[in-house]
Design an enzyme around this catalytic site. Structure first.
Site, PDB file in Angstrom:
ATOM      1  N   TYR A 234       0.903  -1.091  -0.040  1.00  0.00           N
ATOM      2  CA  TYR A 234       0.104   0.046  -0.013  1.00  0.00           C
ATOM      3  C   TYR A 234       0.939   1.153  -0.087  1.00  0.00           C
ATOM      4  O   TYR A 234       0.690   2.172  -0.753  1.00  0.00           O
ATOM      5  CB  TYR A 234      -0.963   0.026   1.244  1.00  0.00           C
ATOM      6  CG  TYR A 234      -1.787   1.015   1.396  1.00  0.00           C
ATOM      7  CD1 TYR A 234      -3.183   1.312   0.746  1.00  0.00           C
ATOM      8  CD2 TYR A 234      -1.464   2.203   1.992  1.00  0.00           C
ATOM      9  CE1 TYR A 234      -3.874   2.358   0.867  1.00  0.00           C
ATOM     10  CE2 TYR A 234      -2.255   3.464   2.488  1.00  0.00           C
ATOM     11  CZ  TYR A 234      -3.309   3.417   1.578  1.00  0.00           C
ATOM     12  OH  TYR A 234      -4.282   4.544   1.722  1.00  0.00           O
TER      13      TYR A 234
ATOM     14  N   LYS B 248       1.078   4.187  -2.985  1.00  0.00           N
ATOM     15  CA  LYS B 248       0.365   5.514  -2.739  1.00  0.00           C
ATOM     16  C   LYS B 248       1.867   6.486  -3.310  1.00  0.00           C
ATOM     17  O   LYS B 248       1.406   7.530  -3.897  1.00  0.00           O
ATOM     18  CB  LYS B 248       0.057   5.864  -1.324  1.00  0.00           C
ATOM     19  CG  LYS B 248      -1.041   5.155  -0.976  1.00  0.00           C
ATOM     20  CD  LYS B 248      -2.299   5.694  -1.880  1.00  0.00           C
ATOM     21  CE  LYS B 248      -3.803   5.239  -1.473  1.00  0.00           C
ATOM     22  NZ  LYS B 248      -4.690   5.997  -2.182  1.00  0.00           N
TER      23      LYS B 248
HETATM   24  N1  NAP Z   1      -8.954   6.233   5.726  1.00  0.00           N
HETATM   25  C1  NAP Z   1      -7.528   6.504   5.900  1.00  0.00           C
HETATM   26  O1  NAP Z   1      -7.094   6.867   6.886  1.00  0.00           O
HETATM   27  C2  NAP Z   1      -6.734   7.009   4.436  1.00  0.00           C
HETATM   28  C3  NAP Z   1      -5.577   7.740   4.741  1.00  0.00           C
HETATM   29  C4  NAP Z   1      -4.753   7.943   3.381  1.00  0.00           C
HETATM   30  C5  NAP Z   1      -5.319   7.790   2.612  1.00  0.00           C
HETATM   31  N2  NAP Z   1      -6.413   7.158   2.302  1.00  0.00           N
HETATM   32  C6  NAP Z   1      -7.161   6.997   0.841  1.00  0.00           C
HETATM   33  O2  NAP Z   1      -8.377   7.676   0.744  1.00  0.00           O
HETATM   34  C7  NAP Z   1      -9.256   6.891  -0.406  1.00  0.00           C
HETATM   35  C8  NAP Z   1     -10.567   6.606   0.126  1.00  0.00           C
HETATM   36  O3  NAP Z   1     -10.551   5.720   1.256  1.00  0.00           O
HETATM   37  P1  NAP Z   1     -11.330   5.619   2.429  1.00  0.00           P
HETATM   38  O4  NAP Z   1     -10.841   5.879   3.478  1.00  0.00           O
HETATM   39  O5  NAP Z   1     -12.440   6.764   2.306  1.00  0.00           O
HETATM   40  O6  NAP Z   1     -11.872   4.306   2.499  1.00  0.00           O
HETATM   41  P2  NAP Z   1     -13.297   3.424   2.155  1.00  0.00           P
HETATM   42  O7  NAP Z   1     -14.327   3.877   2.894  1.00  0.00           O
HETATM   43  O8  NAP Z   1     -13.135   2.031   1.976  1.00  0.00           O
HETATM   44  O9  NAP Z   1     -13.686   4.050   0.538  1.00  0.00           O
HETATM   45  C9  NAP Z   1     -12.599   3.349  -0.370  1.00  0.00           C
HETATM   46  C10 NAP Z   1     -13.934   3.346  -1.649  1.00  0.00           C
HETATM   47  O10 NAP Z   1     -13.457   2.742  -2.663  1.00  0.00           O
HETATM   48  C11 NAP Z   1     -13.882   1.591  -3.200  1.00  0.00           C
HETATM   49  N3  NAP Z   1     -13.195   0.846  -3.966  1.00  0.00           N
HETATM   50  C12 NAP Z   1     -12.462  -0.111  -3.378  1.00  0.00           C
HETATM   51  N4  NAP Z   1     -11.944  -0.939  -4.363  1.00  0.00           N
HETATM   52  C13 NAP Z   1     -12.772  -0.822  -5.623  1.00  0.00           C
HETATM   53  C14 NAP Z   1     -12.848  -1.376  -6.871  1.00  0.00           C
HETATM   54  N5  NAP Z   1     -12.144  -2.607  -7.115  1.00  0.00           N
HETATM   55  N6  NAP Z   1     -13.876  -0.922  -7.645  1.00  0.00           N
HETATM   56  C15 NAP Z   1     -14.439   0.326  -7.121  1.00  0.00           C
HETATM   57  N7  NAP Z   1     -14.271   0.840  -6.120  1.00  0.00           N
HETATM   58  C16 NAP Z   1     -13.510   0.359  -5.200  1.00  0.00           C
HETATM   59  C17 NAP Z   1     -14.558   1.417  -1.968  1.00  0.00           C
HETATM   60  O11 NAP Z   1     -15.746   0.650  -2.524  1.00  0.00           O
HETATM   61  P3  NAP Z   1     -16.625  -0.383  -1.376  1.00  0.00           P
HETATM   62  O12 NAP Z   1     -17.348   0.620  -0.349  1.00  0.00           O
HETATM   63  O13 NAP Z   1     -17.693  -1.119  -2.286  1.00  0.00           O
HETATM   64  O14 NAP Z   1     -15.783  -1.191  -0.674  1.00  0.00           O
HETATM   65  C18 NAP Z   1     -14.895   2.625  -1.296  1.00  0.00           C
HETATM   66  O15 NAP Z   1     -16.218   3.221  -1.948  1.00  0.00           O
HETATM   67  C19 NAP Z   1      -8.395   6.050  -0.720  1.00  0.00           C
HETATM   68  O16 NAP Z   1      -7.768   6.072  -1.921  1.00  0.00           O
HETATM   69  C20 NAP Z   1      -7.394   5.595   0.680  1.00  0.00           C
HETATM   70  O17 NAP Z   1      -6.274   4.806   0.033  1.00  0.00           O
HETATM   71  C21 NAP Z   1      -7.468   7.042   3.389  1.00  0.00           C
END
Ligand code: NAP
Length: 259
Positions: free
Chosen positions: A155, A159
């Site tokens: 991961y 990134k």
């Molecule tokens: N949360 C943190 O601490 C954090 C920190 C740094 C960066 N980020 C980044 O922020 C972004 C959003 O993540 P989040 O934290 O909001 O997590 P999240 O709630 O899991 O959201 C991720 C979204 O991506 C979708 N997704 C994953 N795999 C997919 C696929 N194969 N096809 C289509 N959609 C897909 C998920 O769909 P489903 O809901 O159906 O699974 C979900 O809606 C990501 O890029 C993550 O890496 C998050």
């Protein structure tokens, strides 16, 4: 009123940003991995203009998503937000690449190649890019394979790689403000239960970027929560490293990132 498209907007940052943008009166298109998640997304954000469906671990579906978005018309802002972290290798059938790397790196590359250029193109990265291996060797795990796979370091690397793609896009797309974002460490499916930061602080940054409430001459920059500009790993600005990642993506997809 702006027109915005957000990938991965059935949950987490993408969904909350979509909700707030709808509240502000904007035309927001959601995206979900399948029809069932699309229904969830629409129920959670009923004011959205539409929901597009594509599994972003699939080359074919990611390409079709670009066609669907382009058919809608021009977008002011596109947020390439979908991402994943935990779990096994999950080899994607068409390329053999682990699903996480496909979703986090290759899908944004494919969309950047194929989408009509918006005014603002936003890649969601992570502060964990700071912990990446900066060699950009074996980006797609073809050499190390399934046995060597560990989700957390993979991961972190993904990134950094998506930031390198973003910065390569920023150098090519004149007239588009292209940025990367760390949205905060927040308790979503990606962030895990113990995450200390607040969702709303990251969403503030998404909304500002989507609405264009910043100096849009800025491109190739890295934003963090609360609308701030952060300091990325210097490797993210290394042009030869950017081009190494672009070439690897081009080799796998057959798609060229044009100037
Ligand atoms: N949360 C943190 O601490 C954090 C920190 C740094 C960066 N980020 C980044 O922020 C972004 C959003 O993540 P989040 O934290 O909001 O997590 P999240 O709630 O899991 O959201 C991720 C979204 O991506 C979708 N997704 C994953 N795999 C997919 C696929 N194969 N096809 C289509 N959609 C897909 C998920 O769909 P489903 O809901 O159906 O699974 C979900 O809606 C990501 O890029 C993550 O890496 C998050």
């Amino acid at each position: 009123m702006v027109r915005v498209f957000i990938t991965g907007s059935a949950d987490g940052f993408g969904l909350e940003a979509a909700r707030q943008l709808v509240e502000h009166g904007h035309s927001v298109y959601l995206h979900a991995r399948n029809q069932s998640r699309a229904a969830d997304a629409k129920a959670a954000c009923p004011g959205a203009a539409g929901v597009l469906v594509a599994n972003l671990a699939s080359m074919k579906e990611t390409r079709e998503l670009a066609d669907q978005v382009n058919a809608i018309g021009n977008f002011d802002a596109i947020i390439l937000n979908a991402g994943m972290l935990y779990g096994p290798f999950r080899k994607t059938p068409d390329t053999g690449i682990p699903a996480m790397v496909f979703v986090n790196v290759l899908a944004p590359y494919i969309l950047a190649c194929l989408l009509h250029r918006p005014k603002r193109l936003i890649f969601i990265a992570s502060q964990l890019h700071q912990q990446a291996d900066t060699s950009a060797d074996d980006i797609f795990w073809f050499e190390r394979g399934e046995n060597g796979f560990q989700d957390f370091p993979a991961y972190c690397d993904s990134k950094l790689h998506v930031m390198l793609v973003a910065n390569a896009v920023a150098r090519r797309f004149q007239g588009t403000s292209v940025v990367s974002v760390h949205p905060g460490w927040v308790a979503t499916k990606v962030g895990g239960a113990d995450a200390p930061d607040k969702l709303e602080d990251g969403v503030e940054t998404y909304v500002m970027l989507a609405e264009g409430e910043y100096d849009q001459n800025l491109t190739g920059k890295y934003f963090v929560p609360k609308k701030q500009i952060g300091t990325p790993l210097p490797a993210s600005n290394d042009i030869s490293l950017q081009e190494k990642v672009v070439k690897a993506c081009e080799d796998v997809t057959g798609l060229k990132l044009s100037d």
